[in-house]
Enzyme design. Structure first.
Site, PDB file in Angstrom:
ATOM      1  N   TRP A  16      -0.590  10.945   6.155  1.00 16.54           N
ATOM      2  CA  TRP A  16       0.104  10.126   5.466  1.00 16.54           C
ATOM      3  C   TRP A  16      -0.182   9.934   4.027  1.00 16.54           C
ATOM      4  O   TRP A  16       0.293   9.478   2.948  1.00 16.54           O
ATOM      5  CB  TRP A  16       0.281   8.502   5.945  1.00 16.54           C
ATOM      6  CG  TRP A  16      -1.385   8.075   6.260  1.00 16.54           C
ATOM      7  CD1 TRP A  16      -1.953   8.097   7.126  1.00 16.54           C
ATOM      8  CD2 TRP A  16      -2.198   7.284   5.265  1.00 16.54           C
ATOM      9  NE1 TRP A  16      -3.224   7.509   7.355  1.00 16.54           N
ATOM     10  CE2 TRP A  16      -3.240   7.058   5.988  1.00 16.54           C
ATOM     11  CE3 TRP A  16      -2.160   6.967   3.878  1.00 16.54           C
ATOM     12  CZ2 TRP A  16      -4.481   6.486   5.377  1.00 16.54           C
ATOM     13  CZ3 TRP A  16      -3.182   6.490   3.323  1.00 16.54           C
ATOM     14  CH2 TRP A  16      -4.377   6.208   4.037  1.00 16.54           C
ATOM     15  N   ASN A  17      -1.396  10.216   3.625  1.00 14.69           N
ATOM     16  CA  ASN A  17      -2.163  10.086   2.427  1.00 14.69           C
ATOM     17  C   ASN A  17      -1.491  10.867   1.178  1.00 14.69           C
ATOM     18  O   ASN A  17      -1.526  10.385  -0.106  1.00 14.69           O
ATOM     19  CB  ASN A  17      -3.826  10.126   2.307  1.00 14.69           C
ATOM     20  CG  ASN A  17      -4.290  11.395   2.967  1.00 14.69           C
ATOM     21  OD1 ASN A  17      -3.425  12.176   3.513  1.00 14.69           O
ATOM     22  ND2 ASN A  17      -5.197  11.876   2.420  1.00 14.69           N
ATOM     23  N   HIS A  77       5.408  13.705  10.798  1.00 12.79           N
ATOM     24  CA  HIS A  77       4.699  13.087   9.643  1.00 12.79           C
ATOM     25  C   HIS A  77       4.028  11.644  10.592  1.00 12.79           C
ATOM     26  O   HIS A  77       4.189  11.405  11.536  1.00 12.79           O
ATOM     27  CB  HIS A  77       5.394  12.349   8.762  1.00 12.79           C
ATOM     28  CG  HIS A  77       5.399  13.245   7.408  1.00 12.79           C
ATOM     29  ND1 HIS A  77       6.514  14.229   7.399  1.00 12.79           N
ATOM     30  CD2 HIS A  77       4.748  13.404   6.363  1.00 12.79           C
ATOM     31  CE1 HIS A  77       6.113  15.109   6.282  1.00 12.79           C
ATOM     32  NE2 HIS A  77       5.334  14.587   5.566  1.00 12.79           N
ATOM     33  N   SER A 110      -7.586  12.781  11.025  1.00 19.18           N
ATOM     34  CA  SER A 110      -8.840  12.429  11.157  1.00 19.18           C
ATOM     35  C   SER A 110      -9.633  13.536  12.214  1.00 19.18           C
ATOM     36  O   SER A 110      -8.874  14.229  12.905  1.00 19.18           O
ATOM     37  CB  SER A 110      -8.893  10.861  11.848  1.00 19.18           C
ATOM     38  OG  SER A 110      -8.292  11.052  13.269  1.00 19.18           O
ATOM     39  N   GLU A 127      -7.298  20.537   9.350  1.00 22.69           N
ATOM     40  CA  GLU A 127      -7.997  20.064   8.073  1.00 22.69           C
ATOM     41  C   GLU A 127      -8.166  18.338   8.515  1.00 22.69           C
ATOM     42  O   GLU A 127      -7.454  17.678   8.603  1.00 22.69           O
ATOM     43  CB  GLU A 127      -6.780  20.084   6.865  1.00 22.69           C
ATOM     44  CG  GLU A 127      -7.569  19.607   5.546  1.00 22.69           C
ATOM     45  CD  GLU A 127      -6.710  19.475   4.336  1.00 22.69           C
ATOM     46  OE1 GLU A 127      -7.040  18.580   3.686  1.00 22.69           O
ATOM     47  OE2 GLU A 127      -5.520  19.945   4.475  1.00 22.69           O
ATOM     48  N   LEU A 128      -9.611  18.115   8.389  1.00 20.93           N
ATOM     49  CA  LEU A 128     -10.000  17.011   8.942  1.00 20.93           C
ATOM     50  C   LEU A 128     -10.620  16.161   7.615  1.00 20.93           C
ATOM     51  O   LEU A 128     -10.187  16.196   6.572  1.00 20.93           O
ATOM     52  CB  LEU A 128     -10.920  17.155  10.125  1.00 20.93           C
ATOM     53  CG  LEU A 128     -10.401  18.053  11.092  1.00 20.93           C
ATOM     54  CD1 LEU A 128     -11.236  18.168  12.374  1.00 20.93           C
ATOM     55  CD2 LEU A 128      -9.041  17.516  11.543  1.00 20.93           C
ATOM     56  N   CYS A 168      -9.052  13.124   1.957  1.00 17.35           N
ATOM     57  CA  CYS A 168     -10.385  13.737   2.461  1.00 17.35           C
ATOM     58  C   CYS A 168     -11.382  14.451   1.543  1.00 17.35           C
ATOM     59  O   CYS A 168     -12.320  14.492   2.119  1.00 17.35           O
ATOM     60  CB  CYS A 168      -9.511  14.815   3.493  1.00 17.35           C
ATOM     61  SG  CYS A 168      -8.825  16.054   2.653  1.00 17.35           S
ATOM     62  N   GLU A 224     -17.454   8.716   6.954  1.00 11.30           N
ATOM     63  CA  GLU A 224     -16.192   8.812   5.798  1.00 11.30           C
ATOM     64  C   GLU A 224     -15.858   7.421   5.657  1.00 11.30           C
ATOM     65  O   GLU A 224     -15.681   6.517   6.706  1.00 11.30           O
ATOM     66  CB  GLU A 224     -15.108   9.586   6.535  1.00 11.30           C
ATOM     67  CG  GLU A 224     -13.988   9.787   5.414  1.00 11.30           C
ATOM     68  CD  GLU A 224     -13.079  10.599   6.032  1.00 11.30           C
ATOM     69  OE1 GLU A 224     -12.368  11.444   5.291  1.00 11.30           O
ATOM     70  OE2 GLU A 224     -12.711  10.742   7.430  1.00 11.30           O
TER      71      GLU A 224
END
Length: 472
Positions: free
Chosen positions: A132-133, A157, A208, A229-230, A263, A362
């Protein structure tokens, strides 16, 4: 059918309601995508480029509406949403430009009597799970590469920004007479089931670490390709020869932009002791320039936290633990409520230690801890002391120092005198718990294709009609 709402994080209004689609309903969509696959993959790459470009014109025609929807759904300031659209077009245009060459068959050195080449074949129906970011950018990284390679796409999404998935589906429905991209909204168990039962032929996930591990486990049981991609805990080093003011301005922007919800945000900074005081003063001054408020206002530069109270509690937990252990609060550190929005003031911590959670876990918010270091080697070692490996940055006037830094850290991208930016010509990848595989650049196409070896023996003499073999 069960459903869920999307809620404006600033106004608290319900924006829309979306169905939690069943596995059966999603499988129907997958079958439609599978039916469109043969004709789509048969097109020359140049024709696929033309048609994808045509579909993406939807976002140009509707750019103000799309930017408004991003801001309403996840709270990003409208200026940043508009900038996301600009970057969206830059990435899509670059991938379209390089696709014909990147996807061309690779010829091997000539070998008498044989024809050999390596083809890049599409995987089939790909599931793109978008965070969502950056709902446009995260999606286009996978969608563009997948479609240009001859795959079809099922797009899901996050439950915060499903409306952006609707825009993607509209764009491709308007431009095509067959479904090459469809969107879905569902829950995590259903996604896992679709993956495990091999409903799709590959997965591209952004989100995440915990979510990525669950998806990876499901993909492993199905033995299908999975690109992840985390998260990140990206570190930066300000070396003794750097400009402390310029470095502070850049790194504060890298920490606070998009409310730190990225991220690749800068989440920890190590500053050489000779520059430490000047850097902290400049960083403190830079943090005062951000303005919290209504994200639809052009004057706002810091929006609410998309996940509201839950995100605020996590961030305050890191801050309070650090302060209790001896850290100092140089700026911010308070949760504020404006409208219905939950904001964290841009926060600067000093006096932190490497063991603190704020330096290891994080944060995903506008929070920047700064640590003093005596030399390069200490900084390099501490930046690499992380379970994550997405990006790292060094601020220095010396390219040789930057090169030494790049060889001392285990990350996907190393920056010099900049941070928190993607170049579509470079692969976007992570190490350790930051991910598996890569996106963007010519190498991103490797995540959405498979290699086919062509090994033909070419007859050089007449063929025996009885055996079909070459006469000797």
């Amino acid at each position: 059918m069960p459903s869920f709402p999307t809620i404006d994080p600033f106004r608290g209004e319900v924006l829309a309601t979306y169905p939690i689609e069943t596995a059966a309903r999603i499988q129907e969509k997958i079958e439609r995508l599978r039916g469109a696959l043969p004709a789509w993959r048969a097109l020359p790459v140049t024709e696929r480029v033309r048609r994808v470009t045509q579909a993406l014109e939807y976002f140009s025609r509707n750019r103000r509406m799309v930017a408004h929807d991003i801001t309403r759904q996840m709270g990003k300031p409208i200026r940043e949403s508009e900038r996301e659209i600009e970057t969206f077009f830059e990435r899509a245009a670059y991938l379209c430009a390089i696709a014909p060459e990147a996807l061309a068959a690779e010829s091997l050195p000539e070998k008498p009597g044989f024809f050999r080449e390596i083809r890049h074949e599409p995987l089939g129906v790909l599931l793109v799970l978008a965070a969502w970011n950056y709902p446009l950018l995260v999606a286009i990284n996978g969608v563009a590469a997948a479609l240009l390679s001859g795959n079809t796409v099922l797009l899901e999404h996050s439950d915060i920004t499903p409306g952006i998935g609707v825009h993607f589906e509209r764009a491709f429905q308007e431009a095509f007479d067959r479904p090459i991209l469809l969107q879905t909204t569902t829950d995590h168990p259903t996604i896992d089931r679709i993956i495990e039962e091999r409903g799709v032929d590959g997965v591209l996930f952004t989100g995440s670490v915990a979510g990525g591990k669950t998806v990876y486990e499901a993909a492993s049981r199905a033995l299908i390709a999975c690109n992840l991609e985390l998260g990140g805990k990206d570190g930066a080093y300000v070396a003794e020869d750097a400009d402390p003011v310029a470095a502070a301005e850049s790194l504060v922007e890298g920490a606070v932009y998009n409310a730190g919800q990225s991220c690749c945000s800068i989440e920890r900074v190590y500053v050489h002791t000779d520059l430490y005081e000047r850097f902290v003063a400049a960083a403190r001054a830079s943090m005062t320039t951000f303005r919290m408020g209504d994200p639809l206002s052009e004057a706002t530069t810091l929006g609410p936290l998309a996940r509201g109270k839950a995100a605020a509690e996590r961030l305050m937990g890191q801050i309070e633990e650090a302060l209790a252990a001896g850290a100092r609060l140089e700026h911010g550190g308070k949760i504020r409520t404006i409208g219905h929005g939950v904001f964290l003031e841009p926060t600067l911590l000093t006096g932190v230690t490497q063991e603190m959670r704020v330096m290891q876990e994080e944060s995903f918010g506008p929070l920047l801890p700064v640590m003093r270091v005596p030399d390069d080697e200490t900084a390099f070692r501490r930046i690499d002391d992380s379970p994550y490996g997405l990006t790292a940055a060094i601020y220095t006037r010396d390219p040789q120092r930057a090169d030494r830094f790049s060889r001392a850290v285990t990350v996907g991208t190393v920056f010099m005198n900049r941070c928190d930016v993607l170049d579509p010509a470079l692969p976007w990848s992570g190490c350790k718990e930051s991910g598996v595989g890569c996106a963007l650049s010519r190498y991103g196409f490797l995540s959405v294709t498979r290699r086919m070896a062509i090994h033909f023996r070419i007859p050089t003499g007449p063929i025996d009609p009885r055996t079909g073999r070459e006469k000797r």
